[in-house]
Design an enzyme around this catalytic site. Structure first.
Site, mmCIF file in Angstrom:
data_model
loop_
_atom_site.group_PDB
_atom_site.id
_atom_site.type_symbol
_atom_site.label_atom_id
_atom_site.label_comp_id
_atom_site.label_asym_id
_atom_site.label_seq_id
_atom_site.Cartn_x
_atom_site.Cartn_y
_atom_site.Cartn_z
ATOM 1 N N GLU A 276 0.832 -1.208 0.000
ATOM 2 C CA GLU A 276 0.000 0.000 0.000
ATOM 3 C C GLU A 276 0.861 1.250 0.000
ATOM 4 O OE1 GLU A 276 -2.995 0.002 3.049
ATOM 5 O OE2 GLU A 276 -4.100 -1.655 2.118
ATOM 6 N N GLU B 143 -5.821 -7.499 -0.942
ATOM 7 C CA GLU B 143 -6.161 -7.430 0.484
ATOM 8 C C GLU B 143 -7.490 -6.720 0.649
ATOM 9 O OE1 GLU B 143 -3.129 -5.918 3.361
ATOM 10 O OE2 GLU B 143 -4.805 -4.751 4.168
HETATM 11 C C1 IDC Z 1 -2.894 -3.714 10.371
HETATM 12 C C2 IDC Z 1 -3.176 -4.786 11.385
HETATM 13 C C3 IDC Z 1 -2.881 -4.290 12.751
HETATM 14 C C4 IDC Z 1 -1.458 -3.794 12.794
HETATM 15 C C5 IDC Z 1 -1.184 -2.796 11.715
HETATM 16 C C6 IDC Z 1 0.268 -2.465 11.698
HETATM 17 O O1 IDC Z 1 -4.529 -5.206 11.261
HETATM 18 O O2 IDC Z 1 -3.061 -5.321 13.698
HETATM 19 O O3 IDC Z 1 -1.199 -3.199 14.052
HETATM 20 O O4 IDC Z 1 -1.561 -3.312 10.447
HETATM 21 O O5 IDC Z 1 0.631 -1.569 10.740
HETATM 22 C C7 IDC Z 1 -4.018 -2.307 5.640
HETATM 23 C C8 IDC Z 1 -2.679 -2.881 5.707
HETATM 24 C C9 IDC Z 1 -2.535 -3.842 6.845
HETATM 25 C C10 IDC Z 1 -3.299 -3.359 8.066
HETATM 26 C C11 IDC Z 1 -4.766 -3.339 7.700
HETATM 27 C C12 IDC Z 1 -5.671 -2.925 8.848
HETATM 28 O O6 IDC Z 1 -2.287 -3.482 4.495
HETATM 29 O O7 IDC Z 1 -1.171 -3.974 7.147
HETATM 30 O O8 IDC Z 1 -3.081 -4.267 9.106
HETATM 31 N N1 IDC Z 1 -4.972 -2.457 6.572
HETATM 32 O O9 IDC Z 1 -5.391 -1.640 9.267
HETATM 33 N N2 IDC Z 1 -4.510 -1.542 4.694
HETATM 34 C C13 IDC Z 1 -5.750 -1.181 5.024
HETATM 35 C C14 IDC Z 1 -6.066 -1.755 6.227
#
Ligand code: IDC
Length: 661
Positions: free
Chosen positions: A172, A266
């Site tokens: 991302e 994702e």
């Molecule tokens: C989130 C995890 C969370 C963690 C965080 C760390 O759910 O537990 O603390 O990352 O950076 C994304 C990302 C993905 C995110 C997820 C939810 O690719 O890494 O995971 N998210 O926030 N993009 C949109 C949402």
């Protein structure tokens, strides 16, 4: 001379034919031995237009599961976990989220690489696709170019001959223009292509992979990377995030219409934070948006973190082999949805020929655990296959001809056949945990004779039965087997739907007259005996203690019977499968009377004979006569019962059917 030549030619052709048959058969047989997997069936994927396709050029959809950060939840990166996702959820891919920052690759290059290569290995052994995700988050990928190139160079060298590996080169990106991402991507793609010529590569897109800025900008679609094949572009959404529902819903379709191959590498059911609300209605809308365009997706994430996007409950410590209750709301929804995609196969949704034009038969089922499923129509499967879930209720309706209706009745566990229900009214139960075991469906209305309705069911243990027609029974009887799925179609009267129609119903009652006995020491016989087969034993000195008798479903009417029990004497008449006699009291049957009732009594004579201690087989008794002994304290050991057409010859001697002291 000419003739000899011709003969030699004919002989040669035979040899060639035989050889080619042999060579065709051998590999097919081998393939049968190993269970088919997504990768063994679909092989190396490619991009054709905007569509992901399999090795045969057929549209293919990935429904994958993303790990959480491998540095945090590496325990879920194990083969048993992926096997559960494959076999129980119907997932066909694993996305290996290798964070670069936050304690990931930059902190432990070798450790993270090992996790990724282990994950690819598990997926490969399981015949699943594996997505290697360079999990950049909230950054400009340009700043990671040289590290990314050396990582993907190593991966591409290692996996260039694999059919199942997909590279996702920047999860991302954000706070950077598409031009930065594009130049980064071009360098990394070049690096990968130096080794791996054709694997799918997924490119992240601006604003956390939203295909452009929020709103209606489509930088990658308007300015895609050119000169390389098999590229796809990431589109990420979180189904309960209000801004995503505001800005992104139309985006996926528009980008595809603009010619961009989109891959949802994702998505989550939660809010974008990975936590908060989980709106299943919104989730279902998003899945439909993807499924309608056959877009592939991977769900975030496989872990038990206490956040609502997690698929495993935080209270569950298992790292594989989860059951339904181990899954979160999101996990249960995803499992259900992925299963339904897996079940979207030709076997479960067979092509039926000659459907009635303009007529739609629509139906939906209430499934154990899952509740009401979406309505489907014209032969599509309703229910599940491979989930071991019972159908509990069903509604069916027709449209397209206002003079055509439909009615249906179901056989419900414990309750038996229900009354007919019509035109969308539910048949069966909900909330009572009762399985449907069989169903009859027929057309109604002034135009009912212009059409035939065909239907088939998937029954526990038996699988898909053949197609029943116009009110015939479909399912099982007396076997305690649940219906799991159903297909229904309507064709013009007499049209050939081109489907098998021979084995539509399985009955535990194999004959015209069925019976079983409770035998000393052994208890109730497992299977019903039929039409003269012996029930009980001979030469084992075991007494009959009780009996059940019932007519087969091809005979109208009833049967009633009474037994003479040691000590207790003659019992009252009972009928149609009810037990006569005792169990657990150690009492022998000494005699029996059996007679037909209703229509059966007009059409048939019932004959029966018993095998008695000390005497062996007595002669045949008929229509309520006593069979056995009285006053002799002799046990019945075996019995045979037959129906013969009224007045026809007896099955054997009839002189000595009973012995009185
Ligand atoms: C989130 C995890 C969370 C963690 C965080 C760390 O759910 O537990 O603390 O990352 O950076 C994304 C990302 C993905 C995110 C997820 C939810 O690719 O890494 O995971 N998210 O926030 N993009 C949109 C949402």
């Amino acid at each position: 001379m000419k003739q000899t030549k011709r003969r030699i030619l004919a002989w040669l052709m035979t040899v060639v034919l035989v050889l080619s048959v042999v060579t065709v058969l051998t590999p097919a047989k081998e393939a049968e031995a190993a269970a088919a997997t997504a990768v063994s069936t679909h092989g190396k994927l490619a991009v054709k237009g905007t569509q992901l396709v399999d090795k045969n050029g057929q549209p293919f959809q990935i429904h994958g599961v993303s790990t959480h950060g491998l540095q945090w939840f590496g325990q879920y990166n194990n083969k048993a976990a992926y096997q559960t996702l494959r076999d129980d959820w119907g997932a066909n891919a694993i996305r290996l989220a290798m964070y670069v920052d936050e304690g990931g690759y930059y902190s432990d290059r070798n450790g993270m690489k090992k996790k990724v290569t282990d994950g690819v290995q598990y997926a490969t052994e399981l015949g699943m696709y594996a997505i290697i995700d360079w999990h950049l988050l909230n950054v400009n990928p340009k700043n990671y170019t040289s590290e990314a190139k050396s990582f993907f160079k190593e991966m591409a060298q290692k996996y260039k001959n694999y059919d199942n590996v997909i590279y996702e080169i920047c999860n991302e990106p954000s706070n950077c223009p598409w031009s930065d991402i594009k130049s980064y991507a071009t360098e990394v793609i070049q690096t990968i292509r130096a080794y791996d010529k054709d694997a799918i590569i997924i490119v992240g897109t601006p604003t956390w992979s939203q295909l452009g800025n929020q709103g209606h900008t489509y930088e990658p679609a308007d300015d895609p990377i050119r000169g390389y094949s098999n590229l796809m572009y990431a589109f990420h959404f979180y189904a309960s995030e209000s801004s995503h529902n505001q800005w992104l819903t139309a985006k996926i379709g528009t980008a595809i219409d603009k010619g961009l191959p989109v891959f949802v590498s994702e998505f989550g059911l939660s809010e974008a934070s990975g936590n908060g609300n989980v709106d299943l209605n919104k989730a279902a809308e998003w899945m439909k948006r993807c499924d309608d365009r056959n877009v592939s997706y991977c769900v975030w994430s496989l872990c038990n973190k206490n956040e609502s996007s997690a698929l495993i409950r935080s209270s569950c410590g298992k790292t594989s082999g989860w059951n339904i209750d181990d899954l979160t709301k999101a996990g249960q929804f995803i499992r259900n949805h992925y299963r339904s995609r897996m079940e979207n196969t030709a076997e479960n949704n067979p092509e039926v020929k000659n459907l009635a034009p303009n007529i739609t038969v629509s139906y939906k089922t209430h499934v154990q655990t899952f509740g009401w499923e979406n309505e489907v129509s014209n032969g599509k499967m309703a229910g599940t296959v491979g989930s071991a879930k019972r159908l509990e209720g069903i509604t069916i309706r027709v449209s397209g001809d206002s003079n055509l209706g439909i009615r249906y009745k179901t056989h419900v566990q414990s309750y038996g056949w229900q009354d007919w229900k019509e035109n969308g009214v539910m048949s069966g139960t909900t909330g009572e945990a009762k399985r449907l075991e069989a169903i009859c469906i027929e057309l109604t209305g002034a135009n009912k004779d212009k059409y035939d309705v065909y239907y088939r069911v998937h029954a526990q243990t038996y699988g898909w039965l053949d197609w029943s027609k116009n009110g015939e029974m479909a399912g099982t009887e007396g076997l305690a087997k649940r219906l799991e799925a159903i297909n229904i179609v309507i064709v013009p009267k007499g049209a050939n739907p081109g489907v098998a129609t021979s084995k539509t119903f399985v009955s535990a009652y194999p004959g015209s007259i069925n019976y079983k006995t409770h035998v000393q020491t052994f208890g109730w016989e497992n299977n019903w005996r039929a039409d003269g087969t012996m029930s009980g034993t001979s030469g084992k000195a075991k007494r009959l203690e009780a009996i059940q008798i019932r007519l087969g479903r091809n005979i109208n009417g009833g049967v009633r019977y009474k037994t003479h029990v040691q000590t207790f004497g003659w019992q009252n008449w009972v009928s149609n499968g009810t037990t006569s006699g005792t169990s657990g009291l150690g009492k022998r049957l000494e005699a029996i009377q059996i007679e037909l009732t209703g229509q059966a009594a007009q059409q048939y004579d019932i004959y029966y004979r018993v095998h008695v201690q000390s005497y062996g087989w007595l002669d045949w008794a008929k229509n309520g006569q006593m069979s056995g002994t009285s006053g002799l304290a002799k046990r019945l050991e075996g019995i045979q019962i037959v129906l013969v057409p009224k007045g026809a010859a007896a099955p054997g001697k009839t002189a000595r059917a009973c012995i009185n002291r």
